[in-house]
Motif scaffolding. Structure first.
Motif, PDB file in Angstrom:
ATOM      1  N   MET A  83     -34.946  43.117 -16.171  1.00 53.04           N
ATOM      2  CA  MET A  83     -34.889  43.955 -14.974  1.00 53.04           C
ATOM      3  C   MET A  83     -35.261  45.402 -15.292  1.00 53.04           C
ATOM      4  O   MET A  83     -35.908  46.076 -14.486  1.00 53.04           O
ATOM      5  CB  MET A  83     -33.504  43.869 -14.331  1.00 53.04           C
ATOM      6  CG  MET A  83     -33.196  42.499 -13.744  1.00 53.04           C
ATOM      7  SD  MET A  83     -31.581  42.428 -12.940  1.00 53.04           S
ATOM      8  CE  MET A  83     -31.994  43.210 -11.372  1.00 53.04           C
ATOM      9  N   LEU A  84     -34.869  45.880 -16.469  1.00 47.79           N
ATOM     10  CA  LEU A  84     -35.221  47.246 -16.855  1.00 47.79           C
ATOM     11  C   LEU A  84     -36.732  47.392 -17.081  1.00 47.79           C
ATOM     12  O   LEU A  84     -37.305  48.443 -16.796  1.00 47.79           O
ATOM     13  CB  LEU A  84     -34.464  47.666 -18.121  1.00 47.79           C
ATOM     14  CG  LEU A  84     -32.991  48.002 -17.925  1.00 47.79           C
ATOM     15  CD1 LEU A  84     -32.305  48.192 -19.277  1.00 47.79           C
ATOM     16  CD2 LEU A  84     -32.825  49.244 -17.064  1.00 47.79           C
TER      17      LEU A  84
ATOM     18  N   GLN B   1     -31.890  51.438 -10.771  1.00 48.36           N
ATOM     19  CA  GLN B   1     -30.690  51.219 -11.586  1.00 48.36           C
ATOM     20  C   GLN B   1     -29.527  50.742 -10.724  1.00 48.36           C
ATOM     21  O   GLN B   1     -28.707  49.947 -11.183  1.00 48.36           O
ATOM     22  CB  GLN B   1     -30.317  52.479 -12.354  1.00 48.36           C
ATOM     23  CG  GLN B   1     -31.196  52.689 -13.576  1.00 48.36           C
ATOM     24  CD  GLN B   1     -30.630  53.721 -14.533  1.00 48.36           C
ATOM     25  OE1 GLN B   1     -29.486  54.142 -14.439  1.00 48.36           O
ATOM     26  NE2 GLN B   1     -31.460  54.124 -15.482  1.00 48.36           N
ATOM     27  N   ALA B   2     -29.484  51.192  -9.483  1.00 46.05           N
ATOM     28  CA  ALA B   2     -28.409  50.743  -8.579  1.00 46.05           C
ATOM     29  C   ALA B   2     -28.528  49.236  -8.336  1.00 46.05           C
ATOM     30  O   ALA B   2     -27.524  48.509  -8.373  1.00 46.05           O
ATOM     31  CB  ALA B   2     -28.477  51.510  -7.261  1.00 46.05           C
ATOM     32  N   ASP B   3     -29.769  48.748  -8.099  1.00 44.92           N
ATOM     33  CA  ASP B   3     -29.987  47.312  -7.890  1.00 44.92           C
ATOM     34  C   ASP B   3     -29.648  46.519  -9.146  1.00 44.92           C
ATOM     35  O   ASP B   3     -29.051  45.442  -9.080  1.00 44.92           O
ATOM     36  CB  ASP B   3     -31.442  47.040  -7.485  1.00 44.92           C
ATOM     37  CG  ASP B   3     -31.793  47.605  -6.115  1.00 44.92           C
ATOM     38  OD1 ASP B   3     -30.863  47.844  -5.313  1.00 44.92           O
ATOM     39  OD2 ASP B   3     -32.998  47.816  -5.853  1.00 44.92           O
TER      40      ASP B   3
ATOM     41  N   ASN C  17     -23.690  43.141 -12.718  1.00 42.42           N
ATOM     42  CA  ASN C  17     -22.235  42.991 -12.539  1.00 42.42           C
ATOM     43  C   ASN C  17     -21.927  41.691 -11.796  1.00 42.42           C
ATOM     44  O   ASN C  17     -20.924  41.034 -12.080  1.00 42.42           O
ATOM     45  CB  ASN C  17     -21.638  44.211 -11.838  1.00 42.42           C
ATOM     46  CG  ASN C  17     -21.451  45.369 -12.800  1.00 42.42           C
ATOM     47  OD1 ASN C  17     -21.359  45.178 -14.010  1.00 42.42           O
ATOM     48  ND2 ASN C  17     -21.399  46.579 -12.270  1.00 42.42           N
ATOM     49  N   GLY C  18     -22.803  41.295 -10.865  1.00 43.36           N
ATOM     50  CA  GLY C  18     -22.638  40.008 -10.190  1.00 43.36           C
ATOM     51  C   GLY C  18     -22.738  38.855 -11.182  1.00 43.36           C
ATOM     52  O   GLY C  18     -21.941  37.910 -11.141  1.00 43.36           O
ATOM     53  N   LEU C  19     -23.719  38.920 -12.090  1.00 41.58           N
ATOM     54  CA  LEU C  19     -23.876  37.870 -13.115  1.00 41.58           C
ATOM     55  C   LEU C  19     -22.663  37.832 -14.055  1.00 41.58           C
ATOM     56  O   LEU C  19     -22.238  36.752 -14.477  1.00 41.58           O
ATOM     57  CB  LEU C  19     -25.151  38.110 -13.930  1.00 41.58           C
ATOM     58  CG  LEU C  19     -26.476  37.864 -13.217  1.00 41.58           C
ATOM     59  CD1 LEU C  19     -27.652  38.286 -14.099  1.00 41.58           C
ATOM     60  CD2 LEU C  19     -26.612  36.392 -12.833  1.00 41.58           C
ATOM     61  N   ILE C  20     -22.135  38.988 -14.363  1.00 37.37           N
ATOM     62  CA  ILE C  20     -20.962  39.058 -15.253  1.00 37.37           C
ATOM     63  C   ILE C  20     -19.775  38.333 -14.606  1.00 37.37           C
ATOM     64  O   ILE C  20     -19.104  37.516 -15.251  1.00 37.37           O
ATOM     65  CB  ILE C  20     -20.600  40.532 -15.576  1.00 37.37           C
ATOM     66  CG1 ILE C  20     -21.678  41.140 -16.475  1.00 37.37           C
ATOM     67  CG2 ILE C  20     -19.218  40.648 -16.210  1.00 37.37           C
ATOM     68  CD1 ILE C  20     -21.577  42.651 -16.654  1.00 37.37           C
ATOM     69  N   LEU C  21     -19.553  38.613 -13.335  1.00 40.16           N
ATOM     70  CA  LEU C  21     -18.430  37.976 -12.636  1.00 40.16           C
ATOM     71  C   LEU C  21     -18.683  36.484 -12.436  1.00 40.16           C
ATOM     72  O   LEU C  21     -17.761  35.668 -12.565  1.00 40.16           O
ATOM     73  CB  LEU C  21     -18.169  38.681 -11.304  1.00 40.16           C
ATOM     74  CG  LEU C  21     -17.707  40.145 -11.438  1.00 40.16           C
ATOM     75  CD1 LEU C  21     -17.625  40.817 -10.065  1.00 40.16           C
ATOM     76  CD2 LEU C  21     -16.376  40.237 -12.181  1.00 40.16           C
TER      77      LEU C  21
ATOM     78  N   SER D 180     -20.638  50.162 -16.187  1.00 39.93           N
ATOM     79  CA  SER D 180     -20.609  51.342 -15.317  1.00 39.93           C
ATOM     80  C   SER D 180     -22.028  51.891 -15.158  1.00 39.93           C
ATOM     81  O   SER D 180     -22.941  51.521 -15.894  1.00 39.93           O
ATOM     82  CB  SER D 180     -19.711  52.412 -15.933  1.00 39.93           C
ATOM     83  OG  SER D 180     -20.273  52.867 -17.159  1.00 39.93           O
ATOM     84  N   ARG D 181     -22.175  52.807 -14.202  1.00 38.31           N
ATOM     85  CA  ARG D 181     -23.480  53.452 -14.003  1.00 38.31           C
ATOM     86  C   ARG D 181     -23.888  54.231 -15.241  1.00 38.31           C
ATOM     87  O   ARG D 181     -25.042  54.186 -15.660  1.00 38.31           O
ATOM     88  CB  ARG D 181     -23.410  54.415 -12.809  1.00 38.31           C
ATOM     89  CG  ARG D 181     -23.575  53.742 -11.504  1.00 38.31           C
ATOM     90  CD  ARG D 181     -23.657  54.688 -10.346  1.00 38.31           C
ATOM     91  NE  ARG D 181     -23.567  56.115 -10.708  1.00 38.31           N
ATOM     92  CZ  ARG D 181     -23.637  57.093  -9.863  1.00 38.31           C
ATOM     93  NH1 ARG D 181     -23.790  56.847  -8.582  1.00 38.31           N
ATOM     94  NH2 ARG D 181     -23.540  58.336 -10.249  1.00 38.31           N
TER      95      ARG D 181
END
Length: 193
Positions: A27-28, A35-37, A43-47, A58-59
């Motif tokens: 993604m990078l 960066q927001a996306d 974080n969605g994948l982590i959860l 974190s940001r």
């Protein structure tokens, strides 16, 4: 005065599962992602992976990782650009681009080491003769390796051309071509080398 090098605590990103880190780096690399996306997606994948809320990034953590990622990418782009420029400058010498890159990187590192030794205020401000000898020997070995690579590449090309000429001759004879035509085809193929 000596500096001690300490290994810092691994970042949350360093501790992520490999597949999530791989997705983050993908993604990078895509400049279409903000960066927001990226932060929301990762974080969605982590959860989703069953990790707890503490594992989310974190940001500022993402920003630091993105800066490191960009520094590495920039270095790679510069190295590739230098390789292309060196390849163009070296002309059509038949050594491979990778060999050229290795040779140039080694020369650059040797030059930097010698320059650093000269610029280091704690040194004698003069380059040690043994260092120069070792550097010259290293360059000589690298050049010798490039020359062997060149000779090997020429041998491979010659063997391939001879094999192709033999196959072409065989096919041309079967097709009923004249001996003169067959000879011209062989000369054309062998002339490539």
């Amino acid at each position: 005065m000596t500096e001690t090098v300490r290994r810092g605590k691994p970042s949350k990103i360093d501790e992520l599962p490999d597949e999530i880190k791989k997705k983050l780096d993908e993604m990078l690399r895509d400049s279409g992602n903000s960066q927001a996306d990226i932060l929301i997606a990762i974080n969605g994948l982590i959860l989703e992976a069953g990790l707890d809320e503490e594992a989310t990034i974190s940001r500022s953590g993402l920003s630091r990782h993105a800066q490191k990622h960009e520094a590495i990418a920039k270095h790679l782009r510069e190295t590739r650009a230098a390789t292309v420029a060196l390849t163009a400058e070296l002309g059509d010498k038949p050594t491979g681009e990778v060999t050229k890159l290795i040779l140039e990187m080694a020369r650059t590192q040797l030059f930097k080491a010698m320059q650093q030794q000269m610029l280091n205020p704690e040194s004698d401000a003069a380059v040690d003769l043994d260092t120069i000898k070792e550097a010259m020997l290293a360059v000589q070995r690298l050049e010798s390796a490039a020359d062997r690579n060149h000779k090997r590449e020429q041998e491979i090309r010659k063997a391939f051309a001879e094999e192709a000429a033999a196959k072409a001759e065989e096919s041309a004879v079967k097709a009923g071509m004249t001996a003169e035509s067959v000879s011209e085809i062989k000369k054309s193929i062998l002339g490539i080398v």
